[in-house]
Design an enzyme around this catalytic site. Sequence first.
Site, short mmCIF file in Angstrom:
data_model
loop_
_atom_site.label_atom_id
_atom_site.label_comp_id
_atom_site.label_asym_id
_atom_site.label_seq_id
_atom_site.Cartn_x
_atom_site.Cartn_y
_atom_site.Cartn_z
CB THR A 1 -6.50 5.99 -0.56
OG1 THR A 1 -7.42 5.54 -1.56
CG2 THR A 1 -5.93 4.79 0.17
CD GLU B 1 -2.95 -0.99 0.13
OE1 GLU B 1 -3.31 0.15 -0.22
OE2 GLU B 1 -3.37 -2.03 -0.40
CG ASP C 1 -8.62 3.96 -5.86
OD1 ASP C 1 -9.14 5.08 -5.63
OD2 ASP C 1 -8.36 3.16 -4.95
#
Length: 273
Positions: free
Chosen positions: A81, A58, A76
Amino acid sequence: MTIGALLGAALLAAPVAAHATAAPAAAPTAAAPAAAAAAGLDDPVKKDIAMQIVSSAENSSLDWKAQYKYIEDIDDGRGYTAGIIGFCSGTGDMLDLVEYYTQVKPGNVLAKYLPALRKVDGSDSHAGLDPNFTKDWAKAAADSEFKKAQDHERDRVYFDPAVKQGKADGVGTLGQFTYYDAIVMHGDGSDSTSFRNIRKRALTKAKPPAQGGNETTWLNAFLDARVWAMKQEEAHSDTSRVDTAQRVFLKKGNLALNTPLDWKVYGDSFHIG
């Protein structure tokens, strides 16, 4: 995380029945199975290893504790995020996190964004979040209560369900990790690429140990299904976190996820000694 991501979960130990008529000498023997049953990804040492491996994928770093402050839009389709497990503004888990944080610490620096987070849930929109949300997220990350909140939500939504299902399926630490990494990326909703449906897809090819299957065969089937799910979405089409990481451990027969560990993700090499 990417769909999605907390140290110190309680170990799950199988209860040992006490028999009043048992001879005293039998007590040490009876305790051994309980200790063995407790071993798994929820062991604090193994859990830290799991967090490092996920962070390698990640965040391209083993330093997962540095990721509480992480936040960006990785394009995405899930909005921002952020954090140690990739909470997303578009998938609901970031909203849940900020709601929980506000319960334990009312008036925190992120509380004012709750109306906006509710509105952007399900989209990649930043409406009501820009221009200061990322700065305020970093400020919140300096607060120990926010770190605890991230830990809490990671465990509640991702880690604990993965370990519970892994133990129910009779898989060891590596298997529990493969479940955890899958639920972190794909969530556990009703869509075809969710964790539960990845598992259902694998069940058409093999059986887990709890159903009489071979553990290695089952995990290969699960990873095959996981790779299929990843390839359904462009943002996840690079399957190296499976191919050059989890498959490496499985091919070596390292079902206990013991160190040393060497793997690659997106071409970068990592090592845990």
